[in-house]
Design a protein around this motif. Structure first.
Motif, short mmCIF file in Angstrom:
data_model
loop_
_atom_site.label_atom_id
_atom_site.label_comp_id
_atom_site.label_asym_id
_atom_site.label_seq_id
_atom_site.Cartn_x
_atom_site.Cartn_y
_atom_site.Cartn_z
N ALA A 152 -0.86 7.44 8.66
CA ALA A 152 -0.08 7.82 9.84
C ALA A 152 0.92 6.72 10.18
O ALA A 152 2.10 6.99 10.47
CB ALA A 152 -1.02 8.08 11.02
N LYS A 153 0.48 5.49 10.09
CA LYS A 153 1.35 4.36 10.41
C LYS A 153 2.42 4.17 9.34
O LYS A 153 3.59 3.92 9.65
CB LYS A 153 0.50 3.10 10.55
N VAL A 154 2.04 4.30 8.07
CA VAL A 154 3.01 4.17 6.98
C VAL A 154 4.12 5.19 7.12
O VAL A 154 5.31 4.87 7.07
CB VAL A 154 2.33 4.34 5.60
N LEU A 155 3.73 6.46 7.31
CA LEU A 155 4.72 7.54 7.34
C LEU A 155 5.61 7.46 8.58
O LEU A 155 6.81 7.73 8.51
CB LEU A 155 4.00 8.89 7.28
N ALA A 156 5.02 7.05 9.72
CA ALA A 156 5.81 6.93 10.95
C ALA A 156 6.82 5.79 10.84
O ALA A 156 8.01 5.94 11.19
CB ALA A 156 4.89 6.72 12.14
N GLN A 213 11.47 -2.69 -5.19
CA GLN A 213 11.29 -1.32 -5.62
C GLN A 213 9.86 -0.84 -5.40
O GLN A 213 9.61 0.35 -5.35
CB GLN A 213 11.65 -1.20 -7.10
N ALA A 214 8.90 -1.77 -5.28
CA ALA A 214 7.50 -1.40 -5.18
C ALA A 214 6.99 -1.44 -3.75
O ALA A 214 5.80 -1.46 -3.52
CB ALA A 214 6.67 -2.34 -6.06
N GLN A 215 7.88 -1.49 -2.78
CA GLN A 215 7.45 -1.67 -1.41
C GLN A 215 6.88 -0.40 -0.80
O GLN A 215 7.42 0.70 -0.99
CB GLN A 215 8.61 -2.17 -0.55
N ILE A 216 5.81 -0.57 -0.04
CA ILE A 216 5.21 0.53 0.69
C ILE A 216 6.23 1.07 1.70
O ILE A 216 7.01 0.31 2.27
CB ILE A 216 3.92 0.05 1.39
N GLY A 217 6.25 2.38 1.86
CA GLY A 217 7.18 3.00 2.80
C GLY A 217 8.53 3.35 2.23
O GLY A 217 9.35 3.98 2.91
N LYS A 218 8.78 2.96 0.98
CA LYS A 218 10.07 3.29 0.36
C LYS A 218 10.24 4.80 0.29
O LYS A 218 9.31 5.53 -0.05
CB LYS A 218 10.16 2.70 -1.04
N ARG A 219 11.42 5.29 0.61
CA ARG A 219 11.70 6.71 0.66
C ARG A 219 12.55 7.15 -0.54
O ARG A 219 13.40 6.40 -1.02
CB ARG A 219 12.40 7.09 1.97
N PHE A 220 12.29 8.36 -0.99
CA PHE A 220 13.03 8.95 -2.09
C PHE A 220 13.61 10.28 -1.61
O PHE A 220 13.00 10.97 -0.79
CB PHE A 220 12.12 9.19 -3.29
N PRO A 221 14.77 10.67 -2.11
CA PRO A 221 15.40 11.92 -1.65
C PRO A 221 14.60 13.15 -2.05
O PRO A 221 13.88 13.14 -3.06
CB PRO A 221 16.76 11.91 -2.33
N ALA A 264 10.98 5.81 10.67
CA ALA A 264 11.77 5.05 11.64
C ALA A 264 12.59 3.95 10.99
O ALA A 264 13.46 3.35 11.64
CB ALA A 264 10.84 4.45 12.69
N GLY A 265 12.32 3.68 9.70
CA GLY A 265 13.04 2.61 9.01
C GLY A 265 12.65 1.23 9.49
O GLY A 265 13.45 0.29 9.42
N LYS A 266 11.40 1.06 9.96
CA LYS A 266 10.94 -0.22 10.50
C LYS A 266 9.61 -0.61 9.85
O LYS A 266 8.58 -0.72 10.51
CB LYS A 266 10.78 -0.14 12.01
N MET A 267 9.64 -0.77 8.53
CA MET A 267 8.42 -1.12 7.82
C MET A 267 8.00 -2.57 8.05
O MET A 267 8.84 -3.45 8.19
CB MET A 267 8.59 -0.87 6.32
N GLN A 268 6.70 -2.78 8.10
CA GLN A 268 6.10 -4.10 8.22
C GLN A 268 5.53 -4.51 6.86
O GLN A 268 5.55 -3.73 5.91
CB GLN A 268 4.99 -4.06 9.27
N PRO A 269 5.01 -5.75 6.73
CA PRO A 269 4.37 -6.13 5.47
C PRO A 269 3.21 -5.19 5.13
O PRO A 269 2.61 -4.56 6.02
CB PRO A 269 3.87 -7.55 5.76
N ALA A 270 2.88 -5.11 3.84
CA ALA A 270 1.88 -4.16 3.37
C ALA A 270 0.54 -4.31 4.06
O ALA A 270 -0.18 -3.32 4.30
CB ALA A 270 1.71 -4.31 1.86
#
Length: 457
Positions: A141-145, A22-30, A149-155
């Motif tokens: 920029a990298k986080v949001l991109a 739940q605490a992951q960077i890049g998580k999206r909310f509606p 794209a739904g391709k998050m890497q480690p924090a």
């Protein structure tokens, strides 16, 4: 019912995994974006969040929008102790930090970067405190991109440790990013400040009923490229609200923090420690607060007029607390805050040192949190009714843009202009059922005001 140890451990492990996810960077909310008509003024308000999740904007002394002006960064219990960004057009919400932060969130104006502090001390009671503090850079920029794209890497692919402030410096989370975006400034505690204090300096004691303001404190800087720390200056009082001139490198604004009226609220100093002076020298009868740099040469201040003049109808007897919606009216704050003297939204010129009153509410508490557009056209302020007022600096005309944000709200609106001067961000409890929980809201400058033209001086 008895839970077997191995079952408890498994359940605990699952809880940790879920919490981590739940605490992951890049998580999206509606998106929660909705447009609401102000019930009094008719202004169309854009709520970028609209559910009771404990939202709050960045303090009005700091940038709110990312450098591409598409996202606003805010705090929320949607991801507790983490920062989020909401897209102004789509309403998409994205978690942009992982691992927590402390203190102020600092958005760069020239690049898609976010800077904040993070405690390295283990949390024993759910809070992060004490120990060394890291300064973290986030590549937005990298986080949001990658989130889109739904391709998050480690924090650690998005977050970089710029450097670590030793625990013995007693640093706090109050931090500001220089106009050159190569240094951050932060305050240090008493022990470190004493080491650099000019011999014979008289140390200020606590001031006012909140027993705050005692010194000394100091300012230091960190180079975000190298991690090098430099000491700037010590002062004999408690430092608060560190901010920079975002257009002039090496110019720092800060305050003497007491939790209310200060003997001398506003201060400025250069990054090399030179030029320390009061920004606006105030009298004992003046209540100056909530300074904010608004243009390359100007700082907006609130000069409060929220007390009844002694002896007039509605005034409290000497030594009697007034109470009510307006804090800080106790007699222990001294002979300040009445309208026997000029009050209002003041604007101080850093170069000429002149101060002008841009406007004042006709009655009530006076303006409390103030700001302005960088082009010098507009000033803005909120008052204790949580109403937001716009001032045309050319004509001194004032209009209420919005009201009804509930005096019971968890905090004040804290209005801040967008970089282009066409919109104002606030935090509002207008939509909350409990009257406290706030949301992120955008108020437009009226179209008719934006079309105004003025003769050249």
């Amino acid at each position: 019912m008895t839970i077997k140890p191995y079952l408890f451990i498994t359940a605990l492990a699952c809880t940790v995994i879920i919490s981590s996810a739940q605490a992951q960077i890049g998580k999206r909310f509606p998106s929660e974006r909705k447009v609401v008509k102000d019930p009094v003024t008719g202004t169309m308000l854009t709520f970028l969040t609209s559910t009771p999740a404990g939202d709050s904007k960045i303090y009005q002394t700091h940038p709110q929008w990312t450098s591409d002006e598409q996202w606003l960064v805010f705090r929320s219990n949607r991801a507790k102790n983490e920062a989020l960004a909401v897209n102004e057009k789509s309403g998409d919400i994205v978690q942009i930090t992982e691992g927590g932060y402390t203190g102020m969130l600092n958005l760069a104006r020239k690049s898609m970067k976010l800077y904040h502090m993070r405690s390295t001390a283990p949390a024993t009671d759910g809070l992060r405190r004490g120990g060394p503090l890291q300064v973290i850079e986030v590549d937005l920029a990298k986080v949001l991109a990658d989130s889109k794209a739904g391709k998050m890497q480690p924090a650690n692919a998005y977050q970089r440790v710029c450097g670590t402030i030793p625990a013995e410096m007693g640093a706090g989370g109050d931090m500001a990013l220089d106009a050159n975006e190569d240094q951050v400034y932060f305050h240090v505690g008493k022990d470190e400040a004493y080491k650099h204090l000019t011999p014979g300096t008289k140390i200020d004691s606590a001031f006012g009923p909140r027993k705050m303001g005692a010194g000394p404190n100091g300012l230091a800087s960190m180079n975000v490229k190298t991690g090098q720390i430099r000491y700037i200056v010590s002062v004999p009082f408690q430092i608060g609200h560190i901010q920079v001139n975002p257009w002039i490198p090496g110019e720092i604004i800060f305050c003497w923090e007491t939790g209310g009226k200060s003997p001398q609220r506003t201060w400025t100093v250069k990054a090399d420690g030179s030029g320390l002076r009061p920004l606006y020298p105030e009298a004992a009868t003046e209540w100056v607060t909530h300074e904010a740099v608004i243009t390359p040469d100007e700082v907006a201040i609130a000069i409060m007029g929220h007390r009844k003049v002694p002896g007039t109808k509605g005034a409290a007897a000497p030594g009697t607390a007034v109470g009510g919606a307006n804090p800080g009216q106790e007699a222990a704050w001294g002979p300040s805050g009445t309208r026997e003297k000029p009050t209002g939204l003041g604007i101080v010129n850093l170069r000429t040192r002149e101060m002008v009153i841009a406007g004042q509410t006709p009655s009530g508490s006076g303006l409390w949190h103030v700001g302005g557009s960088k082009d010098g056209r507009w000033a803005v302020g909120d008052d204790f009714s949580r109403s937001v007022y716009l001032i045309d600096r050319h004509t001194h005309e004032m209009t209420m843009l919005s009201t009804g944000h509930k005096q019971t709200a968890a905090d004040h609106p804290h209005p801040t202009f967008s970089p282009d001067g066409t919109r104002i961000e606030i935090q509002s409890a207008m939509l909350s059922e409990d009257g406290k929980s706030m949301n992120i809201c955008i108020i437009p400058v009226p179209e008719a005001w934006l079309k105004r033209t003025y003769p050249k001086p």
